[in-house]
Design a protein around this motif. Sequence first.
Motif, short mmCIF file in Angstrom:
data_model
loop_
_atom_site.label_atom_id
_atom_site.label_comp_id
_atom_site.label_asym_id
_atom_site.label_seq_id
_atom_site.Cartn_x
_atom_site.Cartn_y
_atom_site.Cartn_z
N LEU A 243 -10.31 -1.27 -2.51
CA LEU A 243 -11.19 -2.43 -2.36
C LEU A 243 -12.45 -2.29 -3.20
O LEU A 243 -12.90 -3.24 -3.84
N SER A 244 -13.05 -1.10 -3.18
CA SER A 244 -14.30 -0.92 -3.92
C SER A 244 -14.07 -0.95 -5.42
O SER A 244 -14.94 -1.41 -6.17
N LEU A 245 -12.91 -0.49 -5.88
CA LEU A 245 -12.60 -0.59 -7.31
C LEU A 245 -12.58 -2.04 -7.74
O LEU A 245 -13.19 -2.42 -8.75
N ASP A 246 -11.88 -2.86 -6.98
CA ASP A 246 -11.81 -4.28 -7.31
C ASP A 246 -13.19 -4.93 -7.25
O ASP A 246 -13.56 -5.73 -8.10
N LEU A 247 -13.97 -4.54 -6.24
CA LEU A 247 -15.30 -5.13 -6.06
C LEU A 247 -16.17 -4.89 -7.29
O LEU A 247 -16.71 -5.83 -7.88
N PHE A 248 -16.31 -3.63 -7.69
CA PHE A 248 -17.23 -3.31 -8.79
C PHE A 248 -16.68 -3.74 -10.14
O PHE A 248 -17.45 -4.13 -11.03
N ALA A 249 -15.36 -3.69 -10.30
CA ALA A 249 -14.78 -4.10 -11.58
C ALA A 249 -15.01 -5.58 -11.83
O ALA A 249 -15.45 -6.00 -12.91
N ALA A 364 -11.66 -10.28 7.22
CA ALA A 364 -13.02 -10.77 6.98
C ALA A 364 -13.77 -9.82 6.06
O ALA A 364 -14.49 -10.24 5.15
N VAL A 365 -13.63 -8.51 6.30
CA VAL A 365 -14.28 -7.53 5.43
C VAL A 365 -13.67 -7.58 4.03
O VAL A 365 -14.37 -7.51 3.02
N ASN A 366 -12.33 -7.72 3.97
CA ASN A 366 -11.66 -7.85 2.68
C ASN A 366 -12.18 -9.08 1.93
O ASN A 366 -12.45 -9.02 0.72
N SER A 367 -12.36 -10.18 2.64
CA SER A 367 -12.90 -11.39 2.02
C SER A 367 -14.33 -11.18 1.55
O SER A 367 -14.75 -11.74 0.53
N LEU A 368 -15.09 -10.36 2.29
CA LEU A 368 -16.46 -10.05 1.85
C LEU A 368 -16.43 -9.29 0.54
O LEU A 368 -17.23 -9.56 -0.37
N PHE A 369 -15.51 -8.33 0.40
CA PHE A 369 -15.38 -7.60 -0.85
C PHE A 369 -15.03 -8.57 -1.99
O PHE A 369 -15.61 -8.51 -3.08
N ILE A 370 -14.08 -9.47 -1.72
CA ILE A 370 -13.68 -10.44 -2.74
C ILE A 370 -14.84 -11.35 -3.09
O ILE A 370 -15.13 -11.61 -4.26
#
Length: 423
Positions: A243-249, A364-370
Amino acid sequence: MTAQPSPAEADPAASGAPAAAPPAGGLTRHAGFVRYWLSRVLSALGYQIAAVAIGWHVYAKTESAYHLGLIGLVQFVPMVLLTFVVGQVADRFDRRRIVVICQAIQAVTLAAVTIGVIADWLSIPMIFAAVALLSAARSFEHPTFSALLPALLPAELLARALAISSSAMQTATIIGPSAGGLLYVFGAGLPLALGALFFAAAAAMTGLIRVERLPPSREPVTVHSVFSGVLFIRSRPLILGTLSLDLFAVLLGGITALLPIFARDILATGPWGLGLLRSAPAVGAIAMSIVLMHMPMQRHVGLKMFAAVIVFGLGTIVFAMSTHLVLSLAALAVMGAADNVSVVIRNALVLLSTPDEMRGRVNAVNSLFIGTSNQLGDFESGMVAGLVGAVPAGIIGGVGTVLVALLWMRLFPAVRRAQTLSG
């Protein structure tokens, strides 16, 4: 009102298989799933059509990269403030009813924006307020809708349903922006009104859904239960790293907010060109979905995800440097294909590793990352573009994405060593 170019990326339930028509096979015997799929298509179409109209309208009124970035910010803030409320609501109340209310709010909001644009009394701050309200409704709609799916089908059909449901976003992200750009030729009011109509139809379709399996009993609300989605993700390095990889990328490499600038000032096209640019990543995503359908990822999924993120970053650099529409569309299509690979891996890991009673909170947390990567990324790219220009901003973002992928390979060896979609 902007979104990351990848169509699957915006859909927490997506897993990457194509379908441009209602699902076939055994799934069609489950009326609830068919209505679920149709509702996703209608909602996604409404959003994508309206996104093009609002983005172009704001840039035409202000000619400011900063204002395009602010659209992302006003979407991001409600999402952050509501994340933990969303998870509790999705896990404690009728998920279908929540989705209906959210889609109805979006329909009414877009209808009001339509009237304001046609009557020419809608100011830019008022548009930002409407976008914030739309974002708040979507903050509830997406994770709740994703959590609803397992209750519509027998467990053995869930994996196939996940694959087919992703086509809702992919199809909409091809048709929606192109339609929005073409309709904008007749003024902003027409695509905005059509967006409102699609959201209203989606709400009606969701209201017809009947669940086949009741969700388990809800645990009482405690401080632990409110933050349990975060704790669940934090306790699993594989999911946290993914998740964090996708977030920062995407936070660094997202360029959706800048597409009106590239369409008008660099590629010298009109709203129709903006529609094509926003649709191009979906074309790449569907092409990759077809490849994955015939050649599913069975081994080395972690390394494949890192490779996909690097390709996404390189595609961003090529797009930023391009001055030809065809090359720009090709770069965006490659970015969509690469992002689709990352999304398939991420969503499979999250959904298949989460128990049903926690899916609302985890989604919900996943959507926050997105949302953080998309909306805050739009804000970041708008601010950087305002300082140094759209082209340098795109190049900086693409380089940053590549560097993040290389760094994450060292920080999260569990992700790098992942072999299958189940971890």
